[in-house]
Design an enzyme around this catalytic site. Structure first.
Site, PDB file in Angstrom:
ATOM      1  N   CYS A  86      38.015 -32.097 111.892  1.00  0.00           N
ATOM      2  CA  CYS A  86      36.859 -32.327 111.018  1.00  0.00           C
ATOM      3  C   CYS A  86      37.346 -32.773 109.631  1.00  0.00           C
ATOM      4  O   CYS A  86      37.869 -33.862 109.485  1.00  0.00           O
ATOM      5  CB  CYS A  86      35.995 -31.064 110.963  1.00  0.00           C
ATOM      6  N   HIS A 195      35.498 -29.404 117.031  1.00  0.00           N
ATOM      7  CA  HIS A 195      36.253 -28.206 116.668  1.00  0.00           C
ATOM      8  C   HIS A 195      36.785 -27.469 117.894  1.00  0.00           C
ATOM      9  O   HIS A 195      36.104 -26.589 118.432  1.00  0.00           O
ATOM     10  CB  HIS A 195      35.360 -27.249 115.872  1.00  0.00           C
ATOM     11  N   GLU A 197      38.960 -25.172 117.966  1.00  0.00           N
ATOM     12  CA  GLU A 197      39.164 -23.755 117.632  1.00  0.00           C
ATOM     13  C   GLU A 197      37.893 -22.932 117.812  1.00  0.00           C
ATOM     14  O   GLU A 197      37.941 -21.697 117.829  1.00  0.00           O
ATOM     15  CB  GLU A 197      39.704 -23.614 116.200  1.00  0.00           C
TER      16      GLU A 197
END
Length: 227
Positions: A86, A195, A197
């Protein structure tokens, strides 16, 4: 394997990244403040999402001048893995490790949802545990995730197989060629808007992102054996 999570003023996905590495992946991770000048002892660098320096001027423009950046550049030049997610992707384009730029979403709105991604290249240190063409589910959360590059750059990305992830079915932000993530020519620097994660636990929606980090560890371990 030891990961550095770079923190900037305005980062807000640094804790998510640390949690993914320590708790889900089971590897070492430490924060590195942007004012530091060394990455000694680390095997991989992670540039997390957020709004570094409030996104003033433009996304990633001020982070480019942080004291840690020359070391990130040197780290990448050594062939070590660098992942920007991002805002981290935006920073990687600003410092020249990746081509192109991230501009406002074509609908001019902030987008926050889980989207389907197609694995366009499974032959990188970040995607070795995926199958080419596989569809995975990964969250996005951005207002400026519209990847743009000129025709010459796009052709080069395609010819070099540098497009790693593309949006499948629906392009949420207007990115050229549905691009969601790209690598540098050497293949050790990945920038992506989604994302991974945030996709490391079943309880919060799935683990499709975890394999990205597992792929990095696998590639690193293989390199250690062959060194």
């Amino acid at each position: 394997m030891k990961f550095a999570v770079i923190q900037f003023p305005g980062s807000n996905c640094d804790l998510d990244m640390l949690h993914a590495i320590r708790d889900s992946l089971g590897e070492e991770a430490e924060y590195v403040w942007h004012a530091e000048t060394s990455l000694a002892g680390f095997d991989a660098v992670l540039l997390p999402g957020g709004f570094s320096y409030g996104d003033y001027l433009r996304t990633g423009a001020i982070a480019k001048f942080s004291s840690i950046m020359p070391e990130v550049l040197r780290f990448a030049e050594m062939g070590k893995p660098v992942l920007g997610v991002c805002n981290g992707f935006q920073i990687l384009t600003e410092i020249g490790l990746l081509p192109g730029a991230l501009i406002r979403n074509n609908n001019l709105h902030f987008i926050c949802k889980t989207v389907p991604l197609r694995v366009a290249n499974a032959d990188t240190m970040f995607t070795g545990l995926y199958e080419e063409g596989e569809i995975i589910q990964v969250p996005v959360a951005h207002g400026e995730g519209n990847y743009y590059c000129d025709d010459e750059t796009l052709l080069k990305l395609k010819d070099n197989n540098q497009i790693v992830f593309t949006y499948d079915s629906v392009n949420p932000n207007g990115s050229r060629a549905d691009i969601a993530g790209i690598v540098n020519e050497r293949g050790n620097v990945l920038g992506m808007m989604p994302h991974p994660e945030r996709a490391v636990e079943d309880i919060i929606g799935g683990t499709d992102g975890l394999r990205l980090f597992e792929s990095v560890v696998k590639a690193w371990k293989e390199e250690q054996v062959n060194a």
